[in-house]
Design a protein around this motif. Sequence first.
Motif, mmCIF file in Angstrom:
data_model
loop_
_atom_site.group_PDB
_atom_site.id
_atom_site.type_symbol
_atom_site.label_atom_id
_atom_site.label_comp_id
_atom_site.label_asym_id
_atom_site.label_seq_id
_atom_site.Cartn_x
_atom_site.Cartn_y
_atom_site.Cartn_z
ATOM 1 N N VAL A 159 24.535 4.835 -6.884
ATOM 2 C CA VAL A 159 23.254 4.990 -6.194
ATOM 3 C C VAL A 159 23.494 5.295 -4.716
ATOM 4 C CG1 VAL A 159 21.094 3.847 -5.548
ATOM 5 C CG2 VAL A 159 22.133 3.398 -7.798
ATOM 6 N N CYS A 160 22.809 6.315 -4.201
ATOM 7 C CA CYS A 160 22.978 6.665 -2.792
ATOM 8 C C CYS A 160 21.794 7.504 -2.310
ATOM 9 C CB CYS A 160 24.276 7.443 -2.571
ATOM 10 S SG CYS A 160 24.384 8.949 -3.555
ATOM 11 N N ARG A 161 21.698 7.634 -0.997
ATOM 12 C CA ARG A 161 20.678 8.520 -0.423
ATOM 13 C C ARG A 161 21.104 9.971 -0.547
ATOM 14 N NH1 ARG A 161 19.839 6.112 5.460
ATOM 15 N NH2 ARG A 161 22.090 5.893 5.200
ATOM 16 N N ASN A 162 22.351 10.243 -0.166
ATOM 17 C CA ASN A 162 22.901 11.596 -0.235
ATOM 18 C C ASN A 162 24.317 11.510 -0.791
ATOM 19 O OD1 ASN A 162 20.710 13.109 1.310
ATOM 20 N ND2 ASN A 162 21.315 11.587 2.831
ATOM 21 N N ALA A 163 24.549 12.156 -1.918
ATOM 22 C CA ALA A 163 25.859 12.086 -2.557
ATOM 23 C C ALA A 163 26.897 12.854 -1.747
ATOM 24 C CB ALA A 163 25.778 12.643 -3.971
ATOM 25 N N SER A 164 28.011 12.201 -1.456
ATOM 26 C CA SER A 164 29.116 12.853 -0.757
ATOM 27 C C SER A 164 29.871 13.745 -1.734
ATOM 28 C CB SER A 164 30.063 11.804 -0.182
ATOM 29 O OG SER A 164 30.655 11.043 -1.225
ATOM 30 N N ASN A 167 27.855 8.911 -13.069
ATOM 31 C CA ASN A 167 26.404 9.159 -13.061
ATOM 32 C C ASN A 167 25.874 8.909 -11.657
ATOM 33 O OD1 ASN A 167 26.062 9.321 -16.143
ATOM 34 N ND2 ASN A 167 26.999 7.311 -15.886
ATOM 35 N N VAL A 168 25.439 9.952 -10.982
ATOM 36 C CA VAL A 168 24.967 9.832 -9.606
ATOM 37 C C VAL A 168 23.443 9.779 -9.571
ATOM 38 C CG1 VAL A 168 24.891 10.904 -7.323
ATOM 39 C CG2 VAL A 168 26.986 11.015 -8.690
ATOM 40 N N ILE A 169 22.917 8.753 -8.907
ATOM 41 C CA ILE A 169 21.477 8.638 -8.670
ATOM 42 C C ILE A 169 21.290 8.794 -7.166
ATOM 43 C CG2 ILE A 169 19.415 7.209 -8.928
ATOM 44 C CD1 ILE A 169 20.876 5.684 -11.148
ATOM 45 N N ASP A 170 21.046 10.042 -6.733
ATOM 46 C CA ASP A 170 20.902 10.256 -5.289
ATOM 47 C C ASP A 170 19.432 10.356 -4.909
ATOM 48 O OD1 ASP A 170 20.281 12.721 -6.298
ATOM 49 O OD2 ASP A 170 21.860 13.811 -5.248
ATOM 50 N N GLY A 171 19.181 10.503 -3.628
ATOM 51 C CA GLY A 171 17.798 10.505 -3.143
ATOM 52 C C GLY A 171 17.153 9.146 -3.276
ATOM 53 N N ALA A 172 17.993 8.091 -3.360
ATOM 54 C CA ALA A 172 17.480 6.732 -3.581
ATOM 55 C C ALA A 172 17.795 5.862 -2.373
ATOM 56 C CB ALA A 172 18.076 6.143 -4.847
ATOM 57 N N ASP A 173 16.864 5.796 -1.448
ATOM 58 C CA ASP A 173 16.989 4.911 -0.282
ATOM 59 C C ASP A 173 16.505 3.534 -0.699
ATOM 60 O OD1 ASP A 173 16.833 3.526 2.102
ATOM 61 O OD2 ASP A 173 15.821 5.118 3.214
ATOM 62 N N VAL A 174 17.415 2.563 -0.760
ATOM 63 C CA VAL A 174 17.055 1.234 -1.261
ATOM 64 C C VAL A 174 16.110 0.494 -0.328
ATOM 65 C CG1 VAL A 174 19.145 0.954 -2.649
ATOM 66 C CG2 VAL A 174 19.143 0.211 -0.246
ATOM 67 N N ALA A 175 15.957 0.996 0.896
ATOM 68 C CA ALA A 175 15.034 0.360 1.840
ATOM 69 C C ALA A 175 13.611 0.859 1.657
ATOM 70 C CB ALA A 175 15.491 0.598 3.276
#
Length: 221
Positions: free
Chosen positions: A32-37, A46-54
Amino acid sequence: MSQSVVITGASRGIGLSFCRLYQARGYDVYAVCRNASEELKTLGVNVIDGADVAQTQGIERIASALGTVTIDLLINNAGILRNEVLGEIDADAIRQQFETNALAPLLVTEALMNHLAENAKVALVSSRMGSVTDNTSGGYYGYRMSKSALNIAGVSLSHDLKPRGVAVALLHPGLVATEMVGGHGDITPDQAAVRLAQRIDELTLETSGTFWHSNGEVLPW
């Protein structure tokens, strides 16, 4: 059937190292990340990007992307660090650290609670800077306060999740050479991930809610 791990803050640093480690162990990794490196993209997890946990929408995105996945291990790793100096306190920076470091792990865990397998584990990447006893130098108001709040949330989670068979660990990585601290540290992210994974392996319901240094030392509150 392979086990599943969900890791927040997975694009770099300790989070990325966690992804590599658990992938090597044969887990189904959900990063899980905001922007995948680029490094994360090349792992093939399995990348879940665009996910800002805040953000509420970010947490909803995680839950939606996971669908019916059963989680064996949830690692709340995402965090931010700012340094406030007394006399020049930035209240917005402190609020941002609370949102990301303390509130987000609680809300992510709550949102994914029904995904947790029986005997699942939840790891909260905290910091000894959240220890009241260990604070001998002051400063870092938002980071210290947010990690103390995370520790309190973790202890409450350990009690509330125990009837489900879910154990909770509060973990201090050590001084890790990551971008967050300008690359200065005693150990690498990979070394930190290995040590933290060992603490997670050792976690039981009996030790749930304990505040651990990655080297195995129990830290004071």
